[in-house]
Design a protein around this motif. Structure first.
Motif, PDB file in Angstrom:
ATOM      1  N   TYR A  69       7.188  19.080 -35.113  1.00 14.66           N
ATOM      2  CA  TYR A  69       7.949  20.316 -35.291  1.00 14.66           C
ATOM      3  C   TYR A  69       7.916  21.175 -34.030  1.00 14.66           C
ATOM      4  CZ  TYR A  69       8.425  19.168 -40.208  1.00 14.66           C
ATOM      5  OH  TYR A  69       8.754  18.546 -41.377  1.00 14.66           O
ATOM      6  N   SER A  70       6.838  21.074 -33.268  1.00 17.68           N
ATOM      7  CA  SER A  70       6.771  21.797 -31.992  1.00 17.68           C
ATOM      8  C   SER A  70       7.814  21.255 -31.020  1.00 17.68           C
ATOM      9  CB  SER A  70       5.369  21.663 -31.377  1.00 17.68           C
ATOM     10  OG  SER A  70       4.402  22.245 -32.219  1.00 17.68           O
ATOM     11  N   LEU A 114      11.168  22.467 -32.153  1.00 17.38           N
ATOM     12  CA  LEU A 114      11.334  23.872 -31.750  1.00 17.38           C
ATOM     13  C   LEU A 114      11.745  23.957 -30.288  1.00 17.38           C
ATOM     14  CD1 LEU A 114      11.052  26.928 -32.242  1.00 17.38           C
ATOM     15  CD2 LEU A 114       8.640  26.709 -31.637  1.00 17.38           C
ATOM     16  N   SER A 171      15.324  25.386 -29.122  1.00 16.94           N
ATOM     17  CA  SER A 171      15.231  26.580 -28.274  1.00 16.94           C
ATOM     18  C   SER A 171      15.911  26.325 -26.939  1.00 16.94           C
ATOM     19  CB  SER A 171      13.772  26.966 -28.042  1.00 16.94           C
ATOM     20  OG  SER A 171      13.146  27.297 -29.261  1.00 16.94           O
ATOM     21  N   ILE A 188      14.073  34.986 -30.364  1.00 12.52           N
ATOM     22  CA  ILE A 188      12.906  34.200 -30.800  1.00 12.52           C
ATOM     23  C   ILE A 188      11.600  34.668 -30.160  1.00 12.52           C
ATOM     24  CG2 ILE A 188      14.274  32.137 -31.279  1.00 12.52           C
ATOM     25  CD1 ILE A 188      13.201  30.964 -28.639  1.00 12.52           C
ATOM     26  N   LEU A 191       7.798  33.989 -31.694  1.00  9.46           N
ATOM     27  CA  LEU A 191       6.936  33.118 -30.883  1.00  9.46           C
ATOM     28  C   LEU A 191       5.636  33.819 -30.497  1.00  9.46           C
ATOM     29  CD1 LEU A 191       9.431  31.307 -28.459  1.00  9.46           C
ATOM     30  CD2 LEU A 191       8.233  30.348 -30.431  1.00  9.46           C
ATOM     31  N   SER A 224       6.245  22.454 -26.437  1.00  8.35           N
ATOM     32  CA  SER A 224       7.464  23.103 -26.921  1.00  8.35           C
ATOM     33  C   SER A 224       8.138  23.895 -25.801  1.00  8.35           C
ATOM     34  CB  SER A 224       7.129  24.029 -28.094  1.00  8.35           C
ATOM     35  OG  SER A 224       8.273  24.671 -28.577  1.00  8.35           O
ATOM     36  N   SER A 280      11.803  23.137 -23.909  1.00  6.40           N
ATOM     37  CA  SER A 280      12.799  24.204 -23.869  1.00  6.40           C
ATOM     38  C   SER A 280      13.203  24.522 -22.436  1.00  6.40           C
ATOM     39  CB  SER A 280      12.244  25.455 -24.555  1.00  6.40           C
ATOM     40  OG  SER A 280      13.144  26.517 -24.471  1.00  6.40           O
TER      41      SER A 280
END
Length: 397
Positions: A5-6, A9, A13, A27, A31, A60, A64
């Motif tokens: 899930y990281s 994300l 993102s 966000i 965060l 993560s 991003s």
């Protein structure tokens, strides 16, 4: 706590920031809150779990950063424009944006985004949101805090930003819906049932009024505060056939012909065309659409608009002032008149006097009348208003 899930994300993102840099603002609150929870929970977790969470945060952020840098790495200079938007009202001597003045300490500036939030959801749904917030505070948990920070942090940031546009805070609207739903869960069964019926009724009325434009006066009055009703009916369904593109194409031919005549007269190279557009709040075509068409049909053109009192334009008085200061530089001017009568002279054209002091208004009218003639005029359909093209060349009428 979960690497998969990281990574997701980081993926979404990165795509969000790649789409629009403002994504980060929406966000950043959640965060930072999650990071806070990680460090506060360090005492109750093992070192292995803590470093696993830290590594997931780093993974993560790296994903991003790598994704968003595909475009932003080559356009990093735009961050200076972001600083300009933020600080132009606080440091006007150092930063300048469109030559406008931004009074950040006025009530209008401070409550700008909050007022548009009310307008875009309607006063009825906003009141329900406020009532729901009272119940939300009785059900605070980590997930609710994430949603609250999604709402309040961007609202605070964009309130501090000097340059304000209504669309900046559009992305907090889903958080308003979620928080309203969470608060409604605390209502009694009967109250919840009544509120849901009200929501369905009011939302359907809003949808059909915005989309189709009812002529039923009580309904119009109910939603008279809503920003959507400042928009012309051309955006409503069913779609109305119009001749705007054809008219702009004809005007562009007039302009190109005039420029070609000047070019043959001895100009070394085709000059940049400067066009002023004077809007009319009652017309369905607007200055943005005119600018789009003219940029499409004419190469090397600069368009400056004088919006006629449209509330979504920040600092409309200053915009009008800047327009009047540049009136000497326009090669052509387009004016939309409020009536369908084409039998007018330059002095009777619609100039937004409510935006201009007497001297600026007189300056525009005198300048146009002394330097320009009516080159062409057309009737806009379906609103049947007259649109004029003014220029320094002989009229073709």
């Amino acid at each position: 706590t979960n690497k998969k899930y990281s990574m997701l994300l980081g993926l979404f993102s990165g795509l969000g920031i790649l789409t629009n840099g403002r994504f980060f603002i929406f966000i950043i609150g959640p965060l930072l809150y999650i990071a806070y929870l990680v460090f506060m929970g360090r005492r109750s977790s093992s070192n292995a779990d803590f470093f696993k969470q830290i590594s997931n945060i780093v993974i993560s952020l790296l994903i991003s950063l790598i994704l968003s840098s595909v475009w932003w790495l080559g356009n990093f200079v735009l961050l200076d424009k972001a600083l300009t938007h933020l600080l132009v009202g606080y440091l006007p001597d150092r930063y300048n944006l469109f030559g406008l003045k931004y009074d950040v300490f006025t009530m209008r500036s401070i409550f700008y985004h909050l007022s548009y939030l009310i307008d875009h959801v309607s006063i009825y749904l906003f009141l329900l949101f406020l009532i729901s917030l009272f119940w939300v505070k009785k059900k605070l948990n980590q997930r609710i805090w994430v949603i609250l920070l999604w709402f309040f942090i961007p609202l605070a940031i964009f309130t501090l930003v000097s340059a304000k546009w209504e669309h900046y805070c559009f992305s907090i609207l889903p958080s308003v819906a979620i928080l309203t739903a969470v608060g409604m869960e605390r209502f009694t069964k009967r109250v919840k049932f009544a509120v849901i019926l009200f929501l369905i009724a009011i939302s359907l009325l809003q949808f059909f009024e915005i989309s189709y434009g009812f002529n039923f006066r009580p309904i119009k009055k109910m939603f008279s505060c809503n920003a959507a009703y400042w928009h012309p009916s051309i955006y409503k369904a069913p779609y109305k056939i119009n001749n705007y593109e054809n008219i702009m194409y004809e005007f562009s031919k007039d302009i190109n012909n005039a420029i070609s005549r000047r070019h043959k007269a001895g100009t070394a190279e085709r000059p940049k065309v400067s066009l002023g557009v004077i809007d009319n709040i009652d017309a369905e075509i607007n200055d943005v659409l005119i600018s789009y068409y003219m940029s499409l049909f004419i190469d090397n053109i600069n368009v400056m608009s004088l919006p006629n009192g449209i509330p979504v334009v920040p600092n409309p008085s200053r915009v009008a002032e800047v327009f009047s200061e540049n009136i000497n530089s326009f090669d052509f001017v387009i004016v939309i008149n409020g009536t369908s009568s084409p039998h007018v002279d330059i002095y009777s054209l619609d100039i937004p006097k409510e935006l201009l002091s007497g001297s600026y208004c007189k300056k525009i009218i005198d300048n146009i009348s002394e330097r320009m003639v009516i080159i062409d005029k057309k009737i806009l359909m379906p609103d049947r208003k007259t649109i004029f093209l003014l220029g320094k060349d002989r009229p073709i009428l």
